[in-house]
Design an enzyme around this catalytic site. Structure first.
Site, PDB file in Angstrom:
ATOM      1  N   GLU A 315       2.361  -2.246   9.757  1.00  0.00           N
ATOM      2  CA  GLU A 315       1.452  -1.998  10.877  1.00  0.00           C
ATOM      3  C   GLU A 315       2.103  -2.081  12.256  1.00  0.00           C
ATOM      4  O   GLU A 315       1.548  -2.655  13.179  1.00  0.00           O
ATOM      5  CB  GLU A 315       0.248  -2.964  10.793  1.00  0.00           C
ATOM      6  CG  GLU A 315      -0.590  -2.725   9.559  1.00  0.00           C
ATOM      7  CD  GLU A 315      -1.851  -3.584   9.530  1.00  0.00           C
ATOM      8  OE1 GLU A 315      -2.912  -3.030   9.216  1.00  0.00           O
ATOM      9  OE2 GLU A 315      -1.782  -4.789   9.802  1.00  0.00           O
TER      10      GLU A 315
HETATM   11  C1  ACM Z   1      -1.129  -5.821   5.523  1.00  0.00           C
HETATM   12  O1  ACM Z   1      -2.233  -6.050   4.986  1.00  0.00           O
HETATM   13  N1  ACM Z   1      -1.074  -5.461   6.801  1.00  0.00           N
HETATM   14  C2  ACM Z   1       0.102  -5.939   4.781  1.00  0.00           C
END
Ligand code: ACM
Length: 673
Positions: A315
């Site tokens: 992310e």
């Molecule tokens: C995640 O759930 N961002 C690995």
């Protein structure tokens, strides 16, 4: 009669356990089970004899098992380990690795007869796994005494990596949460504790080289190196590896709070109180970034003995990289067309840092890139596809997509998520790279008082998926055994039966709210964050926090209702009675809860939910009465029921849903004019 019918509803017909002894409550289900007639009585004369290899870890494991056996059976077995005789003889060939490693032999055989039991394993860890199976065989008999079913079990795990991820970075989870979860993990044969130690909201591990890093979380919680060593030692005793995760370059605001010089964009950084995919990200082009990471990671590589070292990598939304002229110029100079290419280059530097320290990297699936070293492990979270892609490209992989405990999936959904499904297109060589999986429990919406409540018992269904043969997949039987394991897990000290707080309510109000909570579940996936703001200051003391991720009562109610509808060609079958009892209980609690004072929109949402439940249960009663009398709802009542279903499909501000809504829909359809 009512009891009998309930039992019929719940048992189902199960091919898998058709040859099973009455006490077939094993979870994870072993690879080979052969039931025999008879039982081994477990009473105050029960003793254990160690016949082969003997060491402190083996004795400690036997001691823990006997502690739990004594609690369950209510006996004190006195001198526990004896030199001759013994109802359970443990024969272990060797110590095995004192520090658990990936691929350790965890196999065992267990042979239980009326005359005595024998547990054999090549290594101590196999004995530990077998002791857990033995404990699951011990059931109460009709006369109140206890016995283990006679059986021959030959068992070994399907996958070598069977983990639980504990997120100490958002809401801090103190050592006692971790210790008790290690015992619960061991009870279902899980063997990897993944600690998510840093994120935007916290830097939760002591650094002696760079104490300014953890200083930013000193007020809200930090694990000291001494505590970490104790956790690693307790885990090793139980045959559990500890894999640390330091999430970089994104999810890294807490690093930037003490080292703003390594940020991509200059800002006044403080640890975050909110969450989501935030913009702050390390600048991978700066020498200062490499220097800090190199120094801190070397310190952590020495602290954590496991071969695997998780570097996160998830992310990074790229916004701050795009906002930096320096990074844009760097990308141009190096011919990196995308942020993914820059991220891959950064990961290669991490690999170059960690390989000489004897570490293999693990990263969330965003790290999957042709330039990533093939010694690394890809941690698949956005979907199972990346796991197969990784294996095809030569990477080892583990699965977490489908196992997220914090997203409130029912155990059945997690159970269905197979790292290597029957229709997998992987060659045997590629399939061998699939190491297993982990159930992550992210802590945005769970403090230490709620944490166990979210993990158990659902994580046991994941543990079974990762240990047991692929063919073990009967959902009704899984739920039947899960209910038993749920009770036994209490013996490990895990606090999942401690109902979350009802702070600010009288005991009578709390009792009604508990019943209300049993009719709902928190909204699934990431929806709660779209309905409520949350944040680290949010008190986690509302309906969505009191509700189980999966309500056993609601699931069983829906199953009973569906069963009754399916069998009610003659609608007067007596099963209606237990259904209406439950509807009445929910109705009463809902009316009580709807009349309570509430301040703020989330509490108002609770009142709205309670009102809706009162109306739904009332309409359901009308529909059942109509069916029992072989009549239909009036057009007005049917229209009202339809309107209620539509309202109930949209969650209130309380961010919960009614899990039995599909069954109610079928009820109203059956009773429609
Ligand atoms: C995640 O759930 N961002 C690995």
């Amino acid at each position: 009669m009512k009891r009998l019918l309930t039992a019929l509803f719940l048992s189902g017909c199960l091919a898998m356990t058709s040859n099973a002894a009455p006490a077939a409550n094993l979870m994870p289900w072993p690879a080979h089970v052969e039931w025999r007639d008879g039982t081994l009585a477990i009473d105050a004369t029960f003793r254990v004899r160690i016949a082969g290899h003997d060491d402190a870890r083996l004795r400690a494991g036997i001691g823990r098992a006997l502690d739990r056996l004594e609690k369950r059976v209510g006996i004190n077995v006195g001198p526990r380990v004896v030199a001759s005789g013994g109802a359970l003889v443990v024969t272990c060939d060797s110590a095995g690795s004192a520090l658990p490693k990936l691929g350790d032999d965890e196999s065992y055989t267990l042979d239980v007869r009326a005359s005595g039991a024998e547990l054999r394993a090549p290594n101590v860890v196999g004995v530990l796994r077998g002791l857990e199976t033995f404990l699951q065989l011990v059931e109460k008999r009709a006369d109140g005494s206890f016995a283990a079913a006679s059986v021959k079990i030959d068992d070994a795990p399907r996958f070598p990596w069977r983990g639980l991820m504990i997120d100490v970075a958002r809401h801090f989870q103190p050592p006692e949460v971790i210790f008790r979860n290690l015992d619960a993990m061991a009870a279902v044969k899980m063997n990897v504790l993944h600690l998510h130690l840093t994120d935007d909201q916290g830097f939760r591990i002591e650094s002696k080289r760079h104490p300014e890093l953890h200083a930013v979380s000193a007020d809200s919680g930090v694990l000291t190196q001494e505590q970490i060593r104790a956790i690693i030692a307790a885990a090793a005793e139980r045959g559990i590896r500890v894999v640390p995760e330091f999430d970089v370059p994104g999810h890294a605001t807490a690093w930037l709070a003490s080292h703003p010089e390594i940020a991509s964009v200059p800002r006044n950084y403080t640890v975050a109180k909110n969450w989501g995919v935030l913009n702050p990200v390390m600048d991978p082009t700066k020498l200062e970034t490499d220097a800090l990471l190199g120094s801190f990671f070397a310190e952590m590589a020495a602290l954590f003995p496991d071969e695997f070292f998780h570097i996160g990598g998830d992310e990074n939304n790229g916004k701050d990289w795009n906002a930096s002229e320096r990074i844009a110029a760097f990308k141009k100079g190096h011919g990196f067309a995308t942020n993914e290419a820059l991220h891959a280059w950064f990961n290669q530097k991490l690999a170059a840092m960690m390989t000489p320290l004897g570490k293999r990297l693990v990263g969330w699936d965003e790290v999957l890139h042709p330039d990533f070293p093939r010694s690394a492990v890809v941690h698949s979270w956005r979907g199972p596809e990346s796991l197969a892609q990784a294996a095809q490209q030569g990477f080892a992989g583990i699965l977490s997509a489908g196992y997220y405990l914090d997203l409130h999936y029912p155990a059945a959904d997690a159970y269905a998520a197979d790292p290597l499904p029957a229709d997998s297109k992987l060659t045997p060589e590629q399939a061998a790279r699939v190491l297993g999986g982990e159930a992550p429990m992210w802590s945005e919406w769970a403090d230490a008082r709620i944490y166990d409540f979210r993990i158990w018992p659902r994580a046991a269904a994941v543990a079974e998926r990762l240990w047991s043969p692929r063919e073990v997949r009967d959902v009704a039987d899984m739920y039947r055994r899960l209910a038993r394991v749920d009770e036994w897990l209490v013996e490990t000290g895990v606090q999942h039966h401690a109902w979350p707080r009802f702070e600010g309510f009288s005991p009578e109000e709390a009792a009604a709210l508990r019943v209300l909570a049993s009719a709902v579940e928190p909204v699934k996936r990431y929806r709660r964050g779209q309905i409520q703001k949350g944040g680290l200051d949010y008190p986690l003391n509302e309906l969505a926090d009191w509700a189980h991720s999966e309500s056993r009562l609601a699931r069983e109610f829906a199953a009973k209702l569906d069963d009754w509808l399916a069998r009610s060609a003659d609608a007067r079958v007596p099963g209606a009675e237990s259904i209406t009892d439950q509807l009445e209980a929910w109705h009463g609690a809902a009316r009580r809860a709807a009349a309570m004072p509430a301040s703020g929109e989330i509490a108002q949402g609770r009142l709205d939910t309670a009102r809706l439940l009162a109306e739904l249960t009332e309409s359901a009663q009308l529909a059942i009465v109509a069916l029992v009398h072989q009549k239909h709802l009036t057009p007005e009542d049917a229209a009202r029921a339809k309107g209620l279903l539509e309202r109930a499909a949209k969650p209130t501000k309380a961010a919960v849903e009614f899990p039995f809504l599909p069954a109610l829909r079928r009820l109203f359809a059956a009773a429609a004019p």
